[in-house]
Each structure stands twice: as C-alpha cells, then as structure tokens.
Write a protein that holds these residues in place. Structure first.
Motif, PDB file in Angstrom:
ATOM      1  N   LEU A 209     -16.079   3.967   9.687  1.00 22.00           N
ATOM      2  CA  LEU A 209     -14.707   4.048   9.174  1.00 22.00           C
ATOM      3  C   LEU A 209     -14.682   4.321   7.672  1.00 22.00           C
ATOM      4  O   LEU A 209     -13.867   5.127   7.200  1.00 22.00           O
ATOM      5  N   LEU A 210     -15.582   3.676   6.923  1.00 18.48           N
ATOM      6  CA  LEU A 210     -15.641   3.932   5.479  1.00 18.48           C
ATOM      7  C   LEU A 210     -16.005   5.386   5.182  1.00 18.48           C
ATOM      8  O   LEU A 210     -15.435   6.004   4.276  1.00 18.48           O
ATOM      9  N   SER A 211     -16.943   5.935   5.938  1.00 25.09           N
ATOM     10  CA  SER A 211     -17.340   7.329   5.732  1.00 25.09           C
ATOM     11  C   SER A 211     -16.187   8.276   6.042  1.00 25.09           C
ATOM     12  O   SER A 211     -15.957   9.249   5.320  1.00 25.09           O
ATOM     13  N   THR A 212     -15.451   7.986   7.108  1.00 22.45           N
ATOM     14  CA  THR A 212     -14.300   8.815   7.466  1.00 22.45           C
ATOM     15  C   THR A 212     -13.200   8.685   6.417  1.00 22.45           C
ATOM     16  O   THR A 212     -12.580   9.685   6.016  1.00 22.45           O
TER      17      THR A 212
ATOM     18  N   LEU B  87     -22.942  -4.195  15.503  1.00 27.50           N
ATOM     19  CA  LEU B  87     -21.907  -3.289  16.017  1.00 27.50           C
ATOM     20  C   LEU B  87     -20.715  -3.234  15.064  1.00 27.50           C
ATOM     21  O   LEU B  87     -20.179  -2.159  14.790  1.00 27.50           O
ATOM     22  N   ARG B  88     -20.321  -4.399  14.554  1.00 32.15           N
ATOM     23  CA  ARG B  88     -19.207  -4.448  13.600  1.00 32.15           C
ATOM     24  C   ARG B  88     -19.553  -3.684  12.328  1.00 32.15           C
ATOM     25  O   ARG B  88     -18.744  -2.911  11.809  1.00 32.15           O
ATOM     26  N   ASN B  89     -20.763  -3.882  11.828  1.00 29.86           N
ATOM     27  CA  ASN B  89     -21.185  -3.183  10.613  1.00 29.86           C
ATOM     28  C   ASN B  89     -21.224  -1.677  10.814  1.00 29.86           C
ATOM     29  O   ASN B  89     -20.844  -0.910   9.927  1.00 29.86           O
ATOM     30  N   ARG B  90     -21.690  -1.241  11.970  1.00 30.46           N
ATOM     31  CA  ARG B  90     -21.727   0.201  12.258  1.00 30.46           C
ATOM     32  C   ARG B  90     -20.325   0.782  12.286  1.00 30.46           C
ATOM     33  O   ARG B  90     -20.089   1.877  11.766  1.00 30.46           O
TER      34      ARG B  90
ATOM     35  N   LEU C 128     -17.658  11.706  12.281  1.00 31.01           N
ATOM     36  CA  LEU C 128     -17.651  10.893  13.502  1.00 31.01           C
ATOM     37  C   LEU C 128     -18.732  11.343  14.473  1.00 31.01           C
ATOM     38  O   LEU C 128     -19.386  10.511  15.116  1.00 31.01           O
ATOM     39  N   LEU C 129     -18.937  12.644  14.577  1.00 29.75           N
ATOM     40  CA  LEU C 129     -19.968  13.170  15.480  1.00 29.75           C
ATOM     41  C   LEU C 129     -21.357  12.710  15.052  1.00 29.75           C
ATOM     42  O   LEU C 129     -22.171  12.299  15.883  1.00 29.75           O
ATOM     43  N   VAL C 130     -21.622  12.751  13.756  1.00 30.34           N
ATOM     44  CA  VAL C 130     -22.931  12.319  13.244  1.00 30.34           C
ATOM     45  C   VAL C 130     -23.160  10.845  13.549  1.00 30.34           C
ATOM     46  O   VAL C 130     -24.188  10.462  14.120  1.00 30.34           O
ATOM     47  N   PHE C 131     -22.195   9.995  13.182  1.00 30.94           N
ATOM     48  CA  PHE C 131     -22.381   8.555  13.392  1.00 30.94           C
ATOM     49  C   PHE C 131     -22.373   8.189  14.867  1.00 30.94           C
ATOM     50  O   PHE C 131     -23.104   7.296  15.289  1.00 30.94           O
ATOM     51  N   ASN C 132     -21.550   8.863  15.671  1.00 31.86           N
ATOM     52  CA  ASN C 132     -21.540   8.572  17.098  1.00 31.86           C
ATOM     53  C   ASN C 132     -22.847   9.005  17.749  1.00 31.86           C
ATOM     54  O   ASN C 132     -23.324   8.362  18.673  1.00 31.86           O
ATOM     55  N   SER C 133     -23.448  10.090  17.264  1.00 36.06           N
ATOM     56  CA  SER C 133     -24.735  10.534  17.798  1.00 36.06           C
ATOM     57  C   SER C 133     -25.837   9.526  17.487  1.00 36.06           C
ATOM     58  O   SER C 133     -26.759   9.342  18.273  1.00 36.06           O
TER      59      SER C 133
END
Length: 197
Positions: free
Chosen positions: A93-96, A85-88, A135-140
């Motif tokens: 955050l890095l992608s954003t 979870l921490r890594n995700r 954020l939408l991509v990673f949250n999906s």
C-alpha cells in the motif's frame, strides 16, 4: 499419553495466540465452549480427530503439526505469520501510495509553474497503470498468483486509456480494439496456468 496432551495443548495455544484469537473465538469457530478449549490447552483433555482436523485447517497447518513437539523457532514462525502478512500489505500500500504522491506532486508543480496547465489531471490517469505495475510486482512476490491475471487486465485497459487520453488530439479511439485480443489472451493464459498447477 500426558505428553501428547501437553504437546497438542501447547500447539493449539500457540496457533490461537498467533492468530490473535481468544479461547472463545476459537470455541465459536469449532462449535465448542471456551471451557473445552481451555481444557485442551492445559492438556487436561484432547479434542477428537475430526476437531483436530478442523483446527489444523483453520490455522493452515497439518494435523501432524498439532501432534508434534514443535521447537520454539517453529512456534515463533506461526506467531510471526500474521505480522508478516500485515507488513507485506502495508509495504504494498505504501508503494502504491507513493505512485499517487508523485502524480499529485507533478500536478501541483505543473499548476504552480505553468499558467496554462490544463491537462495536469493526466498525471492521475497515468498513476493507474503505474499502480497496476507496482501491485503486479508485489503480488508476484508475496500474493496470490491468481490475482495477477486481474491486475494484468487492469494494467492493459488502463494503459490503453492512458495512451488514448495523452494523445487525445489524434483521435486514437481504435487503440481500444487492441484490448479485446489482449483480454482474450489473458483469459486463455489464466486457464492454461490453472490446469498446469
């Protein structure tokens, strides 16, 4: 009977350590003493059924998990879950931040090479809807699907704002009227999804 005590104790210990909790932390959450938790983990005693249910709910497992002799592989997965979870979160955050780094780089390059670069701040405005897409991509993929509706709303409104500001000279204020039915659609869509789940 001693075997089941050992199994329960081992599983409680693995879950507790996997969530980086001390015996005292767990005891406080359950309104018990750390000595009681220590006895459970050593297999000297067993928590009652209600406490087992509390422990299972606290760590997101079933009571059956606590009563079953889990393999080392399953125990590793329990310990790895908080790390995953921490890594995700860090990857998201890095992608954003990469989006904002690119916006900053474009702003700096524009100011260096163009003396009349007055609208460079628009790169930062554009970074908002692009960040929403990331954020939408990673949250999906990894996150809570219910947050997608909030992210989609932010994406819709920030995109309309972006278009309005990029083409400010055309006075496109009416473009924000598109946001109203879009927001209603998003709200209704979220209601349909909740009922069908």
């Amino acid at each position: 009977m001693n075997d089941i005590k050992k199994i329960i104790g081992t599983n409680i210990s693995v879950l507790r350590q996997g969530h980086k909790m001390t015996q005292l932390d767990l005891a406080e959450k359950l309104n018990y003493t750390d000595k009681a938790v220590s006895k459970w983990e050593r297999g000297d005693s067993v928590p009652d059924v209600l406490v087992l249910k509390q422990i299972a709910d606290l760590f997101g497992v079933t009571v059956d998990f606590l009563l079953t002799n889990t393999s080392e592989k399953v125990q590793e997965q329990v310990i790895e879950k908080p790390r995953a979870l921490r890594n995700r979160l860090i990857i998201t955050l890095l992608s954003t931040l990469l989006v904002w780094f690119i916006a900053t780089a474009l702003f700096v390059i524009g100011n260096i090479f163009f003396s009349d670069f007055e609208r460079g701040w628009l790169f930062f405005v554009t970074a908002v809807p692009v960040s929403c897409v990331v954020l939408l991509v990673f949250n999906s993929i990894w996150g809570r699907k219910k947050l997608n509706y909030i992210i989609i709303s932010a994406l819709a409104w920030s995109f309309l704002t972006c278009v309005y500001l990029w083409f400010y000279s055309f006075n496109l204020w009416a473009i924000f009227l598109l946001g109203i039915p879009a927001q209603i659609i998003i709200i209704l869509w979220s209601g349909i999804k909740k009922r069908s789940e």
